[in-house]
Design a protein around this motif. Sequence first.
Motif, short mmCIF file in Angstrom:
data_model
loop_
_atom_site.label_atom_id
_atom_site.label_comp_id
_atom_site.label_asym_id
_atom_site.label_seq_id
_atom_site.Cartn_x
_atom_site.Cartn_y
_atom_site.Cartn_z
N SER A 1 0.82 -1.21 0.00
CA SER A 1 0.00 0.00 0.00
C SER A 1 0.85 1.26 0.00
O SER A 1 0.49 2.26 -0.63
CB SER A 1 -0.95 0.00 1.20
N VAL A 2 1.99 1.23 0.67
CA VAL A 2 2.89 2.39 0.70
C VAL A 2 3.51 2.59 -0.69
O VAL A 2 3.59 3.71 -1.19
CB VAL A 2 3.99 2.20 1.77
N ILE A 3 3.92 1.52 -1.33
CA ILE A 3 4.49 1.61 -2.67
C ILE A 3 3.46 2.14 -3.66
O ILE A 3 3.75 3.00 -4.49
CB ILE A 3 5.04 0.23 -3.11
N LEU A 4 2.23 1.65 -3.56
CA LEU A 4 1.17 2.13 -4.45
C LEU A 4 0.85 3.59 -4.18
O LEU A 4 0.59 4.36 -5.12
CB LEU A 4 -0.09 1.27 -4.29
N ALA A 5 0.87 4.01 -2.94
CA ALA A 5 0.61 5.41 -2.61
C ALA A 5 1.68 6.31 -3.21
O ALA A 5 1.36 7.38 -3.76
CB ALA A 5 0.54 5.58 -1.09
N TYR A 6 2.94 5.91 -3.12
CA TYR A 6 4.02 6.69 -3.74
C TYR A 6 3.87 6.74 -5.26
O TYR A 6 4.06 7.79 -5.88
CB TYR A 6 5.39 6.12 -3.38
N ALA A 7 3.52 5.62 -5.85
CA ALA A 7 3.36 5.55 -7.31
C ALA A 7 2.21 6.45 -7.76
O ALA A 7 2.35 7.22 -8.73
CB ALA A 7 3.11 4.12 -7.75
N VAL A 8 1.09 6.40 -7.07
CA VAL A 8 -0.05 7.25 -7.41
C VAL A 8 0.31 8.72 -7.20
O VAL A 8 -0.04 9.59 -8.01
CB VAL A 8 -1.30 6.85 -6.59
N GLY A 9 1.02 9.02 -6.13
CA GLY A 9 1.45 10.40 -5.88
C GLY A 9 2.36 10.93 -6.98
O GLY A 9 2.22 12.07 -7.43
#
Length: 88
Positions: free
Chosen positions: A6-14
């Motif tokens: 979820s942290v990796i996806l949040a960074y990617a979306v950001g």
Amino acid sequence: MGLELSVILAYAVGLILLYLIGWILVIPIKIIIRLIWNGIIGGIILFVFNIIGGFFNISIVINPLTALIAGFLGVPGVILLIIFNYMV
């Protein structure tokens, strides 16, 4: 502790959102720069036309609107301005 998905996806979306916002802000700047450049070219075209047209007693007032019309439309824009000048 490893990074969670979820942290990796949040960074990617950001990062994707940051890229999209930057791209949206750059597009209008390019359009404004293009209009300014076309206005300068239009002013030069009108200046040259006024020099040559002085021999035939033909002139067009150079202002930002006429410069943009001449710059954006080119030679047809100058012809349009000449026709409009004699209609008014």
